[in-house]
Motif scaffolding. Structure first.
Motif, PDB file in Angstrom:
ATOM      1  N   ASN A   1      28.301  56.974  21.433  1.00 53.91           N
ATOM      2  CA  ASN A   1      27.009  56.573  21.103  1.00 53.91           C
ATOM      3  C   ASN A   1      26.632  56.913  20.815  1.00 53.91           C
ATOM      4  OD1 ASN A   1      25.142  56.318  24.029  1.00 53.91           O
ATOM      5  ND2 ASN A   1      24.270  58.438  23.205  1.00 53.91           N
ATOM      6  N   GLY A   2      26.189  58.259  19.605  1.00 55.23           N
ATOM      7  CA  GLY A   2      25.427  57.980  18.440  1.00 55.23           C
ATOM      8  C   GLY A   2      25.670  57.343  17.558  1.00 55.23           C
ATOM      9  N   TYR A   3      27.078  57.146  16.755  1.00 54.63           N
ATOM     10  CA  TYR A   3      27.089  55.478  16.088  1.00 54.63           C
ATOM     11  C   TYR A   3      26.241  54.647  16.403  1.00 54.63           C
ATOM     12  CZ  TYR A   3      29.739  52.633  13.198  1.00 54.63           C
ATOM     13  OH  TYR A   3      29.411  51.029  12.824  1.00 54.63           O
ATOM     14  N   PHE A   4      26.861  54.591  17.856  1.00 54.63           N
ATOM     15  CA  PHE A   4      26.256  53.110  18.131  1.00 54.63           C
ATOM     16  C   PHE A   4      24.069  53.110  18.048  1.00 54.63           C
ATOM     17  CE2 PHE A   4      30.307  52.090  19.839  1.00 54.63           C
ATOM     18  CZ  PHE A   4      30.578  50.135  19.083  1.00 54.63           C
ATOM     19  N   ASN A   5      24.410  53.935  18.490  1.00 55.42           N
ATOM     20  CA  ASN A   5      22.174  54.464  18.447  1.00 55.42           C
ATOM     21  C   ASN A   5      22.032  53.894  16.735  1.00 55.42           C
ATOM     22  OD1 ASN A   5      20.637  54.911  20.993  1.00 55.42           O
ATOM     23  ND2 ASN A   5      21.964  55.959  21.463  1.00 55.42           N
ATOM     24  N   LEU A   6      23.076  54.732  16.216  1.00 59.11           N
ATOM     25  CA  LEU A   6      22.817  54.746  15.043  1.00 59.11           C
ATOM     26  C   LEU A   6      22.958  53.121  13.751  1.00 59.11           C
ATOM     27  CD1 LEU A   6      22.274  56.659  11.883  1.00 59.11           C
ATOM     28  CD2 LEU A   6      25.163  56.359  11.401  1.00 59.11           C
ATOM     29  N   ALA A   7      23.767  52.488  14.530  1.00 60.66           N
ATOM     30  CA  ALA A   7      23.976  51.348  13.646  1.00 60.66           C
ATOM     31  C   ALA A   7      22.940  50.369  14.112  1.00 60.66           C
ATOM     32  CB  ALA A   7      25.016  50.115  14.339  1.00 60.66           C
ATOM     33  N   ALA A   8      22.470  50.449  15.605  1.00 59.52           N
ATOM     34  CA  ALA A   8      21.717  49.836  16.421  1.00 59.52           C
ATOM     35  C   ALA A   8      20.487  50.024  15.976  1.00 59.52           C
ATOM     36  CB  ALA A   8      21.113  50.446  17.956  1.00 59.52           C
ATOM     37  N   ARG A   9      19.547  51.692  15.509  1.00 59.87           N
ATOM     38  CA  ARG A   9      18.941  51.778  14.688  1.00 59.87           C
ATOM     39  C   ARG A   9      18.101  50.836  13.744  1.00 59.87           C
ATOM     40  NH1 ARG A   9      15.626  55.116  17.418  1.00 59.87           N
ATOM     41  NH2 ARG A   9      16.333  56.136  18.817  1.00 59.87           N
ATOM     42  N   GLN A  10      19.606  50.984  12.783  1.00 58.01           N
ATOM     43  CA  GLN A  10      19.546  49.921  10.815  1.00 58.01           C
ATOM     44  C   GLN A  10      18.766  48.999  11.175  1.00 58.01           C
ATOM     45  OE1 GLN A  10      19.167  51.959   8.371  1.00 58.01           O
ATOM     46  NE2 GLN A  10      18.449  53.889   9.556  1.00 58.01           N
ATOM     47  N   LEU A  11      19.730  48.346  12.572  1.00 56.03           N
ATOM     48  CA  LEU A  11      19.822  46.542  12.605  1.00 56.03           C
ATOM     49  C   LEU A  11      18.309  46.309  12.812  1.00 56.03           C
ATOM     50  CD1 LEU A  11      22.122  44.117  13.451  1.00 56.03           C
ATOM     51  CD2 LEU A  11      20.112  44.223  14.390  1.00 56.03           C
ATOM     52  N   VAL A  12      17.303  47.403  13.578  1.00 53.72           N
ATOM     53  CA  VAL A  12      16.715  46.636  13.976  1.00 53.72           C
ATOM     54  C   VAL A  12      15.394  47.024  12.502  1.00 53.72           C
ATOM     55  CG1 VAL A  12      14.058  47.871  15.396  1.00 53.72           C
ATOM     56  CG2 VAL A  12      16.309  47.216  15.940  1.00 53.72           C
ATOM     57  N   ILE A  13      15.495  48.270  11.888  1.00 52.78           N
ATOM     58  CA  ILE A  13      15.000  48.250  10.945  1.00 52.78           C
ATOM     59  C   ILE A  13      15.483  47.707   9.557  1.00 52.78           C
ATOM     60  CG2 ILE A  13      14.820  50.165   9.078  1.00 52.78           C
ATOM     61  CD1 ILE A  13      14.843  52.357  10.856  1.00 52.78           C
ATOM     62  N   GLN A  14      16.484  47.215   9.338  1.00 45.40           N
ATOM     63  CA  GLN A  14      16.895  46.350   8.325  1.00 45.40           C
ATOM     64  C   GLN A  14      16.608  44.752   8.483  1.00 45.40           C
ATOM     65  OE1 GLN A  14      20.381  47.496   6.365  1.00 45.40           O
ATOM     66  NE2 GLN A  14      20.258  50.664   7.003  1.00 45.40           N
ATOM     67  N   LYS A  15      16.409  44.258   9.800  1.00 43.87           N
ATOM     68  CA  LYS A  15      17.288  42.978  10.686  1.00 43.87           C
ATOM     69  C   LYS A  15      18.090  42.084  10.211  1.00 43.87           C
ATOM     70  CE  LYS A  15      12.717  43.095  12.058  1.00 43.87           C
ATOM     71  NZ  LYS A  15      12.343  44.247  12.654  1.00 43.87           N
ATOM     72  N   LYS A  16      19.482  43.327   9.374  1.00 48.84           N
ATOM     73  CA  LYS A  16      20.525  43.186   9.492  1.00 48.84           C
ATOM     74  C   LYS A  16      21.459  43.862   9.214  1.00 48.84           C
ATOM     75  CE  LYS A  16      20.937  44.640   4.498  1.00 48.84           C
ATOM     76  NZ  LYS A  16      21.256  44.580   3.689  1.00 48.84           N
ATOM     77  N   VAL A  17      22.521  42.988   9.651  1.00 49.41           N
ATOM     78  CA  VAL A  17      24.057  43.880  10.118  1.00 49.41           C
ATOM     79  C   VAL A  17      24.136  45.165   8.923  1.00 49.41           C
ATOM     80  CG1 VAL A  17      26.556  44.714  10.481  1.00 49.41           C
ATOM     81  CG2 VAL A  17      25.412  42.295  11.047  1.00 49.41           C
ATOM     82  N   PRO A  18      24.116  46.135   9.249  1.00 50.92           N
ATOM     83  CA  PRO A  18      23.560  48.207   8.227  1.00 50.92           C
ATOM     84  C   PRO A  18      25.150  47.910   7.750  1.00 50.92           C
ATOM     85  CG  PRO A  18      23.552  48.622  10.438  1.00 50.92           C
ATOM     86  CD  PRO A  18      23.823  46.982  10.380  1.00 50.92           C
TER      87      PRO A  18
END
Length: 96
Positions: A30-47
């Motif tokens: 859960n923590g990993y997917f939240n981290l990846a999702a937040r980074q995708l939103v911030i970076q506007k790309k797969v992180p």
């Protein structure tokens, strides 16, 4: 912050490997997917870099390639069945 439950389907073996790796880093799935999702939103790309699996053939594939080459060179007999047409193949498959 309100959260929404989400279901993710993973292959059993992949989930085991993922849990093992994440645990060593102090993260949950859960923590990993939240981290990846937040980074995708911030970076506007797969992180992270997306890599394909190695093109290196497996041991089974290597053996099959060697056998095929040996048959082609006449080192070992080519005992593979062959048919001149579809009807011959069908007849062979229909035999008891």
């Amino acid at each position: 912050m309100k959260t929404t439950p989400t279901t993710i389907r993973l292959d059993d073996d992949l989930k085991k490997e993922l849990n093992k790796e994440l645990k060593s880093m102090g993260l949950s799935i859960n923590g990993y997917f939240n981290l990846a999702a937040r980074q995708l939103v911030i970076q506007k790309k797969v992180p992270f870099e997306v890599l394909a699996e190695s093109d290196e053939p497996t041991e089974t594939t290597k053996k099959a390639l060697v056998a095929a080459q040996a048959k082609e060179l006449g080192i070992i007999p080519d005992d593979a069945l062959s048919f001149n047409n579809v009807n011959e193949l069908k007849s062979y498959l229909d035999k008891d």
